[in-house]
Each structure stands twice: as C-alpha cells, then as structure tokens.
Design a protein around this motif. Structure first.
Motif, PDB file in Angstrom:
ATOM      1  N   PRO A  23       0.829  -1.215   0.000  1.00 25.90           N
ATOM      2  CA  PRO A  23       0.000   0.000   0.000  1.00 25.90           C
ATOM      3  C   PRO A  23       0.859   1.259   0.000  1.00 25.90           C
ATOM      4  CG  PRO A  23      -0.015  -1.034   2.158  1.00 25.90           C
ATOM      5  CD  PRO A  23       0.765  -1.931   1.260  1.00 25.90           C
ATOM      6  N   LEU A  24       0.610   2.134  -0.975  1.00 28.26           N
ATOM      7  CA  LEU A  24       1.345   3.387  -1.117  1.00 28.26           C
ATOM      8  C   LEU A  24       0.367   4.518  -1.363  1.00 28.26           C
ATOM      9  CD1 LEU A  24       4.226   2.313  -3.531  1.00 28.26           C
ATOM     10  CD2 LEU A  24       4.380   2.618  -1.080  1.00 28.26           C
ATOM     11  N   ASP A  25       0.782   5.717  -1.032  1.00 26.05           N
ATOM     12  CA  ASP A  25       0.028   6.920  -1.358  1.00 26.05           C
ATOM     13  C   ASP A  25       0.680   7.534  -2.593  1.00 26.05           C
ATOM     14  OD1 ASP A  25      -1.692   9.044  -1.308  1.00 26.05           O
ATOM     15  OD2 ASP A  25      -0.586  10.126   0.257  1.00 26.05           O
ATOM     16  N   SER A  58       8.565  -0.938  -5.463  1.00 22.97           N
ATOM     17  CA  SER A  58       7.769  -0.040  -4.628  1.00 22.97           C
ATOM     18  C   SER A  58       8.681   0.577  -3.580  1.00 22.97           C
ATOM     19  CB  SER A  58       6.638  -0.804  -3.942  1.00 22.97           C
ATOM     20  OG  SER A  58       5.812  -1.417  -4.908  1.00 22.97           O
ATOM     21  N   ILE A  59       8.564   1.893  -3.421  1.00 22.97           N
ATOM     22  CA  ILE A  59       9.362   2.629  -2.440  1.00 22.97           C
ATOM     23  C   ILE A  59       8.388   3.245  -1.448  1.00 22.97           C
ATOM     24  CG2 ILE A  59      11.096   4.414  -2.099  1.00 22.97           C
ATOM     25  CD1 ILE A  59      11.659   4.180  -5.159  1.00 22.97           C
ATOM     26  N   VAL A  68       8.165   1.718 -11.347  1.00 22.79           N
ATOM     27  CA  VAL A  68       8.585   2.264 -10.062  1.00 22.79           C
ATOM     28  C   VAL A  68       7.394   2.950  -9.431  1.00 22.79           C
ATOM     29  CG1 VAL A  68      10.133   3.866  -8.894  1.00 22.79           C
ATOM     30  CG2 VAL A  68      10.960   2.542 -10.841  1.00 22.79           C
ATOM     31  N   ARG A  69       7.038   2.503  -8.231  1.00 23.53           N
ATOM     32  CA  ARG A  69       5.929   3.076  -7.470  1.00 23.53           C
ATOM     33  C   ARG A  69       6.521   3.703  -6.226  1.00 23.53           C
ATOM     34  NH1 ARG A  69       2.802  -0.846  -5.260  1.00 23.53           N
ATOM     35  NH2 ARG A  69       0.933   0.422  -5.337  1.00 23.53           N
ATOM     36  N   GLY A  70       6.466   5.009  -6.123  1.00 24.55           N
ATOM     37  CA  GLY A  70       7.018   5.701  -4.966  1.00 24.55           C
ATOM     38  C   GLY A  70       5.948   6.444  -4.196  1.00 24.55           C
ATOM     39  N   ASP A  71       5.944   6.278  -2.879  1.00 19.08           N
ATOM     40  CA  ASP A  71       5.008   7.001  -2.021  1.00 19.08           C
ATOM     41  C   ASP A  71       5.291   8.498  -2.149  1.00 19.08           C
ATOM     42  OD1 ASP A  71       3.164   6.099   0.523  1.00 19.08           O
ATOM     43  OD2 ASP A  71       4.019   8.102   0.767  1.00 19.08           O
ATOM     44  N   ARG A  72       4.252   9.311  -2.077  1.00 20.94           N
ATOM     45  CA  ARG A  72       4.440  10.750  -2.262  1.00 20.94           C
ATOM     46  C   ARG A  72       5.253  11.386  -1.142  1.00 20.94           C
ATOM     47  NH1 ARG A  72      -0.713  13.809  -3.088  1.00 20.94           N
ATOM     48  NH2 ARG A  72      -1.536  11.883  -3.875  1.00 20.94           N
ATOM     49  N   VAL A 113       4.786   5.041 -11.754  1.00 21.97           N
ATOM     50  CA  VAL A 113       3.365   4.777 -11.560  1.00 21.97           C
ATOM     51  C   VAL A 113       2.758   5.875 -10.706  1.00 21.97           C
ATOM     52  CG1 VAL A 113       1.679   3.133 -10.659  1.00 21.97           C
ATOM     53  CG2 VAL A 113       3.775   2.309 -11.721  1.00 21.97           C
ATOM     54  N   THR A 114       1.599   6.379 -11.135  1.00 26.17           N
ATOM     55  CA  THR A 114       0.833   7.367 -10.374  1.00 26.17           C
ATOM     56  C   THR A 114      -0.619   6.925 -10.341  1.00 26.17           C
ATOM     57  OG1 THR A 114       0.334   8.702 -12.317  1.00 26.17           O
ATOM     58  CG2 THR A 114       2.349   9.257 -11.114  1.00 26.17           C
ATOM     59  N   THR A 115      -1.433   7.643  -9.585  1.00 24.65           N
ATOM     60  CA  THR A 115      -2.867   7.377  -9.601  1.00 24.65           C
ATOM     61  C   THR A 115      -3.518   8.331 -10.590  1.00 24.65           C
ATOM     62  OG1 THR A 115      -3.265   8.929  -7.816  1.00 24.65           O
ATOM     63  CG2 THR A 115      -2.922   6.642  -7.200  1.00 24.65           C
ATOM     64  N   GLY A 116      -4.805   8.199 -10.814  1.00 26.64           N
ATOM     65  CA  GLY A 116      -5.628   9.028 -11.713  1.00 26.64           C
ATOM     66  C   GLY A 116      -5.046  10.361 -12.120  1.00 26.64           C
ATOM     67  N   SER A 117      -5.883  11.318 -12.358  1.00 26.50           N
ATOM     68  CA  SER A 117      -5.421  12.618 -12.810  1.00 26.50           C
ATOM     69  C   SER A 117      -5.469  13.625 -11.663  1.00 26.50           C
ATOM     70  CB  SER A 117      -6.283  13.113 -13.967  1.00 26.50           C
ATOM     71  OG  SER A 117      -7.595  13.276 -13.533  1.00 26.50           O
ATOM     72  N   ALA A 118      -4.527  14.552 -11.696  1.00 26.29           N
ATOM     73  CA  ALA A 118      -4.472  15.600 -10.673  1.00 26.29           C
ATOM     74  C   ALA A 118      -5.460  16.695 -11.041  1.00 26.29           C
ATOM     75  CB  ALA A 118      -3.059  16.168 -10.591  1.00 26.29           C
ATOM     76  N   ASN A 119      -5.978  17.377 -10.055  1.00 25.43           N
ATOM     77  CA  ASN A 119      -6.873  18.504 -10.309  1.00 25.43           C
ATOM     78  C   ASN A 119      -6.057  19.692 -10.783  1.00 25.43           C
ATOM     79  OD1 ASN A 119      -9.009  17.003  -9.395  1.00 25.43           O
ATOM     80  ND2 ASN A 119      -8.827  17.727  -7.294  1.00 25.43           N
TER      81      ASN A 119
END
Length: 152
Positions: free
Chosen positions: A53-55, A75-76, A115-119, A144-150
């Motif tokens: 689990p990452l943010d 994952s980091i 590469v998945r890095g926590d924010r 890797v990121t999640t959806g789109s930023a506002n």
C-alpha cells in the motif's frame, strides 16, 4: 386389461419404475455457480495487482499500454522500505537483485520496470533507485501514479 393395452404399454415403456436410478444430470445449478464464481473473480482480480500500500502522487499523464510479459514492480514506501514485486529488499541488496533481473531479460524485448514511490518519499532517494536501475542496464522504466491531478 391385457398386455397390449395402451395404459400398460405407455407406462412400461416411457415411465420409470421406482427402483431404477435416474440417468440424467441437471447441469443448470452447476452453470449458475460457475457464472457467479466467474463474476467474483472478474471483480476481485484488478484489486490483487499490487500488494504494497502506497500513497501515489496524481498526474494528468495518459496511461501506457501494458507489455506482453508482466513488468517488475519496485515499490518505495520510505527511505528504508523497498520492495521488488512485494518482496522486501534493502538498498544494499538492490544492485544485485537488479543485475539478476537484467541478466534474464531478452535483448529484443527488454524487461519493463514500474517504479511506485510514495508521495512522502524524498525525491533524491527515488533518484538513487533510478540510478541503480540504470547501472544494472534496466532502461525501460515507468513511474506509476494514480488518476489525474486537479488542475488549478
């Protein structure tokens, strides 16, 4: 009534007597159960893709097409928590593990790395991991990121 009467012949030829077993199997309940299981697996399969689990940060970038063979996920979670495909790895072990991954890859179809890095992870630490990937010869890297930023 004789042996050739219609009542006896119809019952004896087409009907079942009480002692004979049924030779047909009703598959409708089996098909119903299999369809329910198929739906359950279709719904839960996308949820099982990553175990750490990452943010993740958000972005406006469009998603990339997935390659044929599954990519290796790094994952980091923090500066002291690294994972390669959900297996914990220390920073000291990382170069050897990446060299082993690079040794297995095909020259025409190189191994994809995600590469998945926590924010909350320091950008410098993410760059150290990226440098180790480059040193091992793994150059097909996706962040890797999640959806789109506002947009503001």
């Amino acid at each position: 009534m004789g042996l050739n009467s219609p009542g006896k012949r119809g019952r004896g030829m087409r009907g079942r007597s009480r002692g004979t077993p049924m030779s047909e199997i009703n598959v409708t309940p089996f098909v119903d159960v299999m369809l329910v299981l198929l739906i359950i697996f279709m719904v839960t399969a996308p949820l099982l893709t990553s175990g750490v689990p990452l943010d993740l940060p958000e972005t406006n970038a469009k998603p990339l097409d997935q390659p044929q063979k599954p990519p290796v996920q790094i994952s980091i979670r923090s500066a002291d928590e690294l994972f390669i495909d959900d297996k914990p790895v220390t920073m000291a072990e990382l170069p050897a593990k990446l060299t082993a991954i690079a040794a297995v890859q095909d020259a025409r179809n190189p191994q994809a790395i995600m590469v998945r890095g926590d924010r909350s992870v320091d950008y410098g630490f993410v760059m150290r991991v990226m440098g180790e990937l480059n040193a091992a010869g793994l150059n097909r890297v996706s962040l890797v990121t999640t959806g789109s930023a506002n947009e503001n």
